[in-house]
Enzyme design. Structure first.
Site: not given
Ligand code: 3PG
Length: 214
Positions: A43, A47, A71, A131
Site C-alpha cells: 500500500e 501522504r 491514506t 481496516k
Molecule cells: C496506516 O496508515 O495504517 C498507519 O500509518 C500504519 O501504522 P504504523 O506506521 O504504526 O504501522
C-alpha cells in the site's frame, strides 16, 4: 483484478505493508525488497507528493507486486490513485463516497472502521473487510475480537502500532484477514536504502504470521 481476488491475496500474503515513498526513485527498489521477502502486495500512501508516480512505477516495473493506494481521504484521491494504477484503496476512516465509488467500479477498498456504527455502514455497502486503525489505541486484538463476536461475517486488517512483537497475537485470530503496518519498511530504511533490512523484516514477519495462524 476482481476485488474478491485482491482480498484473497491479502489473506494469503498475510501482511500489507504501509509504504511512505518520499523519493519516487525509491519505489521500485522498495517493492523488489518486499517481494524478495515474500510480500507480494503493498500500500503506497497518498501522504507524499510523489505517491501517484510511485504507484505507477511499481505497477509498470515490478511484475508480481500488487500495488494499492493508502491514506485515501476523498474521492478525488481515490480516482487519482486508480488512474495511476492502484488496484486497491485503503483509507484511515470511512468515507461513504469513496466506498460507494469503489464498489460501483469493482475496486477493492478497505476503509478504517473502529466502531460498530462504522462497521455497519461498511457492511451495508457490501464490504466484508475493514481496516482497524489505530489498532493499538482502539483496544487492539481484544476490541477486534469483541466486535467480531457481533459482526461474524466481517474480517479486519489491523494497523497502527502493530509490529514484529505483537503480530502473532493478531495473526492467530481467524477474524484477522491480514496485518498492516509500516514496521517492515520504515521511512528511515527506505530513505537510507536499507533494502536488505526490508527484505529481512518482511521474511521474518510473514513467517511469524503464518506460524501464528496454524
Ligand atoms: C496506516 O496508515 O495504517 C498507519 O500509518 C500504519 O501504522 P504504523 O506506521 O504504526 O504501522
Amino acid at each position: 483484478m476482481e476485488s474478491d481476488i485482491i482480498l484473497q491475496r491479502m489473506e494469503k500474503t498475510g501482511l500489507v505493508p504501509v509504504v511512505v515513498i518520499e523519493n519516487v526513485e525509491d519505489a521500485v527498489p522498495t517493492a523488489k525488497a518486499l517481494l524478495e521477502g515474500g510480500i507480494d502486495m503493498m500500500e503506497i500512501t497518498f501522504r507524499t507528493a510523489c505517491a501517484k508516480d510511485a504507484i505507477a512505477k511499481v505497477k509498470n516495473e515490478v511484475p508480481g507486486m500488487l500495488v494499492g493506494a493508502g491514506t485515501i481521504l476523498d474521492i478525488r484521491q481515490a480516482k487519482e490513485a486508480v488512474s495511476a494504477g492502484a488496484e486497491f484503496i485503503v483509507s484511515p476512516g470511512f468515507s461513504e463516497e469513496v466506498v460507494r465509488w469503489c464498489v460501483e467500479n469493482k475496486i477493492a477498498t478497505v476503509p478504517g472502521c473502529v466502531t460498530p456504527t462504522e462497521i455497519m455502514a461498511a457492511r451495508a455497502l457490501g464490504l466484508s473487510v475493514v481496516k482497524f486503525f489505530p489498532a493499538n489505541l482502539f483496544g487492539g486484538i481484544k476490541a477486534i475480537k469483541t466486535l467480531s463476536g457481533v459482526f461474524r461475517d466481517m474480517r479486519f486488517l489491523p494497523t497502527g502500532g502493530v509490529n514484529l512483537d505483537n503480530i502473532s497475537e493478531f495473526a492467530a485470530e481467524s477474524c484477522i484477514v491480514a496485518i498492516g503496518g509500516s514496521f517492515v519498511c520504515t521511512s528511515k530504511d527506505i530513505r537510507e536504502h536499507n533494502f536488505e533490512t526490508i527484505t529481512k523484516l518482511s521474511r521474518e514477519s510473514v513467517e511469524k504470521i503464518h506460524a501464528a495462524r496454524v
